[in-house]
Design a protein around this motif. Structure first.
Motif, PDB file in Angstrom:
ATOM      1  N   UNK A 194     -27.625  27.041  56.467  1.00  0.00           N
ATOM      2  CA  UNK A 194     -28.999  26.817  56.934  1.00  0.00           C
ATOM      3  C   UNK A 194     -28.990  26.493  58.424  1.00  0.00           C
ATOM      4  N   UNK A 195     -28.009  25.708  58.855  1.00  0.00           N
ATOM      5  CA  UNK A 195     -27.953  25.314  60.270  1.00  0.00           C
ATOM      6  C   UNK A 195     -27.592  26.475  61.177  1.00  0.00           C
ATOM      7  N   UNK A 196     -26.715  27.360  60.710  1.00  0.00           N
ATOM      8  CA  UNK A 196     -26.252  28.472  61.549  1.00  0.00           C
ATOM      9  C   UNK A 196     -26.054  29.709  60.676  1.00  0.00           C
ATOM     10  N   UNK A 197     -27.141  30.399  60.335  1.00  0.00           N
ATOM     11  CA  UNK A 197     -27.028  31.570  59.457  1.00  0.00           C
ATOM     12  C   UNK A 197     -26.466  32.792  60.184  1.00  0.00           C
ATOM     13  N   UNK A 251     -21.818  21.095  52.716  1.00  0.00           N
ATOM     14  CA  UNK A 251     -22.654  21.933  53.569  1.00  0.00           C
ATOM     15  C   UNK A 251     -23.471  22.881  52.704  1.00  0.00           C
ATOM     16  N   UNK A 252     -24.773  22.853  52.859  1.00  0.00           N
ATOM     17  CA  UNK A 252     -25.633  23.686  52.021  1.00  0.00           C
ATOM     18  C   UNK A 252     -25.686  25.097  52.565  1.00  0.00           C
ATOM     19  N   UNK A 253     -25.784  26.065  51.665  1.00  0.00           N
ATOM     20  CA  UNK A 253     -25.860  27.459  52.046  1.00  0.00           C
ATOM     21  C   UNK A 253     -27.311  27.921  52.103  1.00  0.00           C
ATOM     22  N   UNK A 254     -27.530  29.031  52.769  1.00  0.00           N
ATOM     23  CA  UNK A 254     -28.868  29.593  52.847  1.00  0.00           C
ATOM     24  C   UNK A 254     -29.303  30.031  51.463  1.00  0.00           C
ATOM     25  N   UNK A 255     -30.411  29.540  51.001  1.00  0.00           N
ATOM     26  CA  UNK A 255     -30.886  29.842  49.656  1.00  0.00           C
ATOM     27  C   UNK A 255     -31.405  31.265  49.573  1.00  0.00           C
ATOM     28  N   UNK A 256     -31.147  31.858  48.380  1.00  0.00           N
ATOM     29  CA  UNK A 256     -31.703  33.175  48.121  1.00  0.00           C
ATOM     30  C   UNK A 256     -30.961  34.305  48.790  1.00  0.00           C
ATOM     31  N   UNK A 257     -29.818  34.006  49.479  1.00  0.00           N
ATOM     32  CA  UNK A 257     -29.092  35.050  50.157  1.00  0.00           C
ATOM     33  C   UNK A 257     -27.756  35.280  49.477  1.00  0.00           C
TER      34      UNK A 257
END
Length: 289
Positions: free
Chosen positions: A220-223, A1-7
């Protein structure tokens, strides 16, 4: 699962670092607050009409520390919505039967159907917060939750559900002030439990649990969206304004309704009032005083 980039999801927000280093929040004056709240609530009604007309499904999760202001925000969001297509889910302690289920199972049945809004006053993230800190779940159950939660939420989003997650961030000083306020208020005393009080002595434990939760589930899907909530008025306005920005609704005028003229009475005679039981006029007795 990819994480929100830059956060930097695991870092603490300004209100949760060191409140002594933070300037007190500027309280929004009452008149501008009420005016903007009314405007936003009108937009919420418009948004709900779009949800109903299009068959959209909306889930909004409200998480945060005890006394962070989640309930007040939910109350203002729900205030003028049609309860037939909008509801609040605040689940009690799971029953013995529910404890034997897949963890997410009790929440699935509360998800919205087409044209419905569900506001979750706490959610499946209980496992990552209070259950983790108070050791109501095992380490294995906790780790499994962190693995499954992003997958579960991705399935919801992939199926078309609009999922929005809010974390209400409150400083320790303000939280303690609100606890004392509840303690002396007979109408809000029920909001203060033994678990709530323990959150004062377990502040850092909850901070670590929140950081780990963000690290694993801010995707990314559910920040996660953080709302600074030391000032309740600001947090309510910010929450509603942001919620509206996350739903791709369009303005829709309600169906035109013509109110007919009342016909003149023909042969109906109302029974004498004395034949019926009436509630005593308590309000009238106050007016006499």
């Amino acid at each position: 699962m990819s994480k929100t980039k830059g956060k930097k999801s695991g870092t603490q927000g300004p209100a949760e670092q060191d409140p002594k280093l933070q300037a007190p929040p500027k309280r929004v004056p009452k008149k501008p607050y009420e005016s903007e709240l009314e405007r936003l609530q009108v937009e919420l009604v418009t948004m709900q009409r779009w949800v109903v007309d299009t068959g959209a499904r909306l889930v909004v999760i409200f998480e945060g520390r005890d006394a962070a202001g989640k309930g007040g925000a939910i109350k203002r969001i729900m205030q003028y919505l049609n309860p037939r297509s909008a509801r609040v889910v605040a689940l009690p302690t799971p029953s013995e039967r529910e404890k034997g289920q897949w963890y997410f199972q009790r929440y699935v049945e509360h998800l919205p159907t087409k044209g419905e809004i569900v506001l979750m006053d706490r959610s499946w993230y209980n496992r990552a917060g209070v259950e983790r800190v108070m050791e109501y779940c095992t380490a294995e159950q906790y780790q499994l939750f962190l693995q499954q939660a992003p997958l579960f939420e991705k399935m919801l989003v992939d199926d078309g559900i609009i999922l929005i997650k809010y974390w209400f961030s409150v400083s320790d000083d303000v939280q303690e002030q609100r606890f004392h306020s509840r303690l002396g208020d007979p109408m809000r005393r029920w909001k203060l439990s033994d678990t709530d009080v323990l959150s004062i002595s377990r502040w850092e434990d909850y901070s670590r649990a929140k950081d780990a939760m963000f690290e694993a589930t801010d995707t990314v899907d559910a920040p996660w969206w953080t709302i600074e909530s030391d000032d309740k008025r600001s947090s309510r306005l910010n929450a509603i304004n942001h919620l509206l920005s996350q739903v791709p609704y369009e303005h829709r005028d309600p169906d035109e309704i013509q109110i007919p003229a009342r016909p003149k009475s023909s042969d109906y005679e109302r029974p004498a009032k004395e034949l019926h039981k009436h509630v005593p006029d308590h309000a009238g007795s106050l007016a006499e005083k």
